[in-house]
Design an enzyme around this catalytic site. Sequence first.
Site, PDB file in Angstrom:
ATOM      1  N   GLY A  12       0.999  -1.067  -0.126  1.00  0.00           N
ATOM      2  CA  GLY A  12       0.264   0.336   0.115  1.00  0.00           C
ATOM      3  C   GLY A  12       0.424   1.097  -0.261  1.00  0.00           C
ATOM      4  NE  ARG A  73      -2.673  -4.733  -0.893  1.00  0.00           N
ATOM      5  CZ  ARG A  73      -1.891  -3.791  -0.157  1.00  0.00           C
ATOM      6  NH1 ARG A  73      -0.757  -4.617   0.112  1.00  0.00           N
ATOM      7  NH2 ARG A  73      -2.556  -2.887   0.374  1.00  0.00           N
ATOM      8  CG  ASP A 104       6.714  -7.761   8.300  1.00  0.00           C
ATOM      9  OD1 ASP A 104       7.686  -6.823   7.853  1.00  0.00           O
ATOM     10  OD2 ASP A 104       5.775  -8.059   8.811  1.00  0.00           O
ATOM     11  CB  THR A 125       3.834  -0.954   6.843  1.00  0.00           C
ATOM     12  OG1 THR A 125       2.272  -1.133   7.265  1.00  0.00           O
ATOM     13  CG2 THR A 125       4.904  -1.017   8.317  1.00  0.00           C
ATOM     14  CG  ASP A 127      -1.334  -1.766   9.412  1.00  0.00           C
ATOM     15  OD1 ASP A 127      -2.190  -0.724   8.669  1.00  0.00           O
ATOM     16  OD2 ASP A 127      -1.220  -2.845   8.585  1.00  0.00           O
ATOM     17  CG  ASP A 129       2.478  -4.180  10.680  1.00  0.00           C
ATOM     18  OD1 ASP A 129       3.206  -3.705   9.608  1.00  0.00           O
ATOM     19  OD2 ASP A 129       2.116  -5.198  10.912  1.00  0.00           O
ATOM     20  NE  ARG A 171      -3.849  -8.554   6.016  1.00  0.00           N
ATOM     21  CZ  ARG A 171      -4.963  -7.699   5.976  1.00  0.00           C
ATOM     22  NH1 ARG A 171      -5.716  -9.653   6.131  1.00  0.00           N
ATOM     23  NH2 ARG A 171      -5.734  -7.992   4.769  1.00  0.00           N
TER      24      ARG A 171
END
Length: 341
Positions: A12, A73, A104, A125, A127, A129, A171
Amino acid sequence: MAKRIGVLSGGGDSSAINATIRAIYLKAASYGHEVIAIQDGWKGLVEGISEKLTREKVSGILAEGGVFIGTSRTNPFKMDGAVEKVKANIKKLKLDAIIAIGGDDTNGVITKLAGEVKGVGIPQTIDNDIAHTDFSVGYATAVEVVTDCIDKLHTTSFSHHRVMVIEVMGRDAGFLTLDSGIAGGADVILIPEVPYDYDEIMKVIEGRKANGKDFTVIVVAEGAKTVDSGGQVTKSGKIDNFGHVQLGGIGEVIAEEIEKRGYESRSVNLGHLQRCGKASAYDRIISTRMGMKAVALIEEGNFGQMVVFKNGQITSVPLGKAINEEKPIDMELYEMTKLLH
């Protein structure tokens, strides 16, 4: 000796990738190296689509959101014959190294191609994470954007005496939900790391009403799950090339359950708004430093590394360590949120 460095962005988009690419070009140019932009992530190396970057092409992109070289992606290891095409195009382009900007999955491809090309990763990201880095490219801006949305949605929640459920990306990690929820003054924050209980949510809503506050703002990560089901809410059942099912709809599920319990509720899924807009000042600074560090690692011959931002310093850790280890949420910070309503 001049090198040809490939750069690509996968997964993304986010608001500070362009700032990162600009920094990569400027640092590489200072060494006399060429930078080859791979279009649309790993798809560009599958299809052989690239262009040489110039100072003119990176001029004026520092603050701009999106990815001017495109992203996707694409996972070549999930496509028939794609890996061989990637290897052939790496040779055709005479790439000495590749810088992969992404999460990742994107950086995982670099590790699998270690025998074909030398690589360095940059975490990107919203996120946030990726292990061993406090910030990923684009995260700081996403927090600002989501916080602004929460601020705005407070007004309609207050005006209509409603429960407003705001769904945020995340997620398996709740960093974006947690940070923006705290900054935006959310009354309930739900993250994937901690299964939620409807009875506990209702205690907050009813407690606020008893204290004269007849509205509640709930911020929930898309990957959150209840203590009962343990399952995540999926949007369409679609699965991407890295095996991730498309999530979405948890906000609506929660709003409907609260309605059943007697409180008018609405849900808003912020969706791709979270990735949009100009990069924040902090994001531009971190991303610029990360981009330059990636080139410095290549210049040193220190390959197979992920650039990280830790305790205010830009450094690096082995790629495998960054992409294979989990990044824990700050549970002390999460517990603190239970007092913020």
